[in-house]
Write a protein that holds these residues in place. Sequence first.
Motif, PDB file in Angstrom:
ATOM      1  N   TYR A 233     -38.751  45.968  -4.076  1.00 15.70           N
ATOM      2  CA  TYR A 233     -39.716  44.907  -4.335  1.00 15.70           C
ATOM      3  C   TYR A 233     -41.089  45.369  -3.863  1.00 15.70           C
ATOM      4  CZ  TYR A 233     -36.026  41.517  -5.379  1.00 15.70           C
ATOM      5  OH  TYR A 233     -34.973  40.845  -5.946  1.00 15.70           O
ATOM      6  N   VAL A 234     -42.108  44.681  -4.341  1.00 12.90           N
ATOM      7  CA  VAL A 234     -43.471  44.984  -3.932  1.00 12.90           C
ATOM      8  C   VAL A 234     -44.199  43.668  -3.675  1.00 12.90           C
ATOM      9  CG1 VAL A 234     -44.284  45.071  -6.334  1.00 12.90           C
ATOM     10  CG2 VAL A 234     -45.577  46.236  -4.538  1.00 12.90           C
ATOM     11  N   LEU A 235     -45.094  43.684  -2.692  1.00 17.60           N
ATOM     12  CA  LEU A 235     -45.909  42.511  -2.385  1.00 17.60           C
ATOM     13  C   LEU A 235     -47.272  42.710  -3.048  1.00 17.60           C
ATOM     14  CD1 LEU A 235     -45.808  39.897  -0.474  1.00 17.60           C
ATOM     15  CD2 LEU A 235     -47.395  41.209   0.945  1.00 17.60           C
TER      16      LEU A 235
ATOM     17  N   PHE B  16     -49.224  37.243  -3.227  1.00 16.85           N
ATOM     18  CA  PHE B  16     -48.168  36.642  -4.034  1.00 16.85           C
ATOM     19  C   PHE B  16     -46.813  36.963  -3.423  1.00 16.85           C
ATOM     20  CE2 PHE B  16     -51.831  37.685  -6.564  1.00 16.85           C
ATOM     21  CZ  PHE B  16     -52.039  36.545  -7.335  1.00 16.85           C
ATOM     22  N   PRO B  17     -45.802  36.133  -3.642  1.00 17.98           N
ATOM     23  CA  PRO B  17     -44.464  36.476  -3.150  1.00 17.98           C
ATOM     24  C   PRO B  17     -43.989  37.775  -3.775  1.00 17.98           C
ATOM     25  CG  PRO B  17     -44.359  34.629  -4.686  1.00 17.98           C
ATOM     26  CD  PRO B  17     -45.803  34.849  -4.386  1.00 17.98           C
ATOM     27  N   PRO B  18     -43.118  38.512  -3.096  1.00 14.14           N
ATOM     28  CA  PRO B  18     -42.671  39.812  -3.612  1.00 14.14           C
ATOM     29  C   PRO B  18     -42.055  39.696  -4.999  1.00 14.14           C
ATOM     30  CG  PRO B  18     -41.998  39.529  -1.325  1.00 14.14           C
ATOM     31  CD  PRO B  18     -42.519  38.204  -1.780  1.00 14.14           C
ATOM     32  N   ILE B  19     -42.246  40.768  -5.764  1.00 16.32           N
ATOM     33  CA  ILE B  19     -41.696  40.851  -7.116  1.00 16.32           C
ATOM     34  C   ILE B  19     -40.949  42.178  -7.254  1.00 16.32           C
ATOM     35  CG2 ILE B  19     -43.465  39.407  -8.175  1.00 16.32           C
ATOM     36  CD1 ILE B  19     -44.894  41.971  -9.031  1.00 16.32           C
ATOM     37  N   PRO B  20     -39.988  42.281  -8.172  1.00 18.49           N
ATOM     38  CA  PRO B  20     -39.352  43.580  -8.414  1.00 18.49           C
ATOM     39  C   PRO B  20     -40.395  44.626  -8.784  1.00 18.49           C
ATOM     40  CG  PRO B  20     -38.121  41.828  -9.488  1.00 18.49           C
ATOM     41  CD  PRO B  20     -39.402  41.212  -9.008  1.00 18.49           C
ATOM     42  N   LEU B  21     -40.139  45.847  -8.390  1.00 18.94           N
ATOM     43  CA  LEU B  21     -41.104  46.921  -8.590  1.00 18.94           C
ATOM     44  C   LEU B  21     -41.524  47.049 -10.052  1.00 18.94           C
ATOM     45  CD1 LEU B  21     -42.471  48.971  -6.727  1.00 18.94           C
ATOM     46  CD2 LEU B  21     -40.644  50.588  -7.267  1.00 18.94           C
ATOM     47  N   ASP B  22     -40.606  46.762 -10.964  1.00 18.28           N
ATOM     48  CA  ASP B  22     -40.919  46.868 -12.393  1.00 18.28           C
ATOM     49  C   ASP B  22     -41.034  45.494 -13.047  1.00 18.28           C
ATOM     50  OD1 ASP B  22     -38.301  46.134 -12.194  1.00 18.28           O
ATOM     51  OD2 ASP B  22     -37.511  47.650 -13.563  1.00 18.28           O
ATOM     52  N   GLY B  23     -41.306  44.453 -12.239  1.00 13.99           N
ATOM     53  CA  GLY B  23     -41.328  43.093 -12.775  1.00 13.99           C
ATOM     54  C   GLY B  23     -42.651  42.377 -12.604  1.00 13.99           C
ATOM     55  N   TRP B  24     -43.757  43.103 -12.777  1.00 15.68           N
ATOM     56  CA  TRP B  24     -45.080  42.501 -12.601  1.00 15.68           C
ATOM     57  C   TRP B  24     -45.376  41.456 -13.678  1.00 15.68           C
ATOM     58  CZ3 TRP B  24     -49.045  43.635  -9.006  1.00 15.68           C
ATOM     59  CH2 TRP B  24     -48.712  44.607  -8.067  1.00 15.68           C
TER      60      TRP B  24
END
Length: 237
Positions: free
Chosen positions: A24-26, A112-120
């Motif tokens: 995930y990424v923030l 923003f809350p964390p999202i999957p690395l490929d889910g921007w």
Amino acid sequence: MTTSPFTAPSTPAASDPRDDQPQYVLPLVVRLEKAEPPARTDALETSARAVLTLLADPRVTEPEGEWAERVAAWEDARIRKVVRRARGGEWRKANELPGITVTGESAEVRVFPPIPLDGWPKELAKLQVSGTDLDDPAEPGPVEPGVPVLWLNPDLEMSAGKTMAQTGHAAQLAWWRLDDAQRKEWAEASFPLAVRTASKQDWAGLTDGHLPVVRDAGFTEIAPGSCTVVADHPALH
């Protein structure tokens, strides 16, 4: 501006077991209007406070909080943060997505809350990572006694975006080291903190192990394992 995945000091980035976890990424977005860009130090401090504000939000801290599961998954892997820039309509659209905007003296940063690395989300995916760097119009003043300081490595040069991610990491490491009462006190004061560049003479003492140190994974801009920021919170002494 750039991505910055934090890595533990004793584990080489290439073999870190956290890489086996879902990544995930923030996302952090800094408002960067052409006519009035924020001061660099204010942006670094505001980014750090934005990360802390999210970590203290009931949507994260409550067991049934709507962001709690995503934050837990993000913290189980690398605490990646990506800083992007937005202006005008881009900034307005970013503010329509669930998140928190934190303001400084001249800076505005939305986390923003964390999202999957490929889910921007498309509104964020199209924002630029690289771009205009930031400067301080004047040398930052002295830090008030008792205010936590995030000390930058005097021997490293990083873009504003990279450094914003690093100060976010450092603030998060300090947060993890505090107990509940200390966290509550810091949050109720609206997370006062300062970002300053350490002197070369002081850097060795700051990185002797008694304070949290960010060591970068080295995916962008700097070498793997580089010590970038030390989180110096009075409660950690």
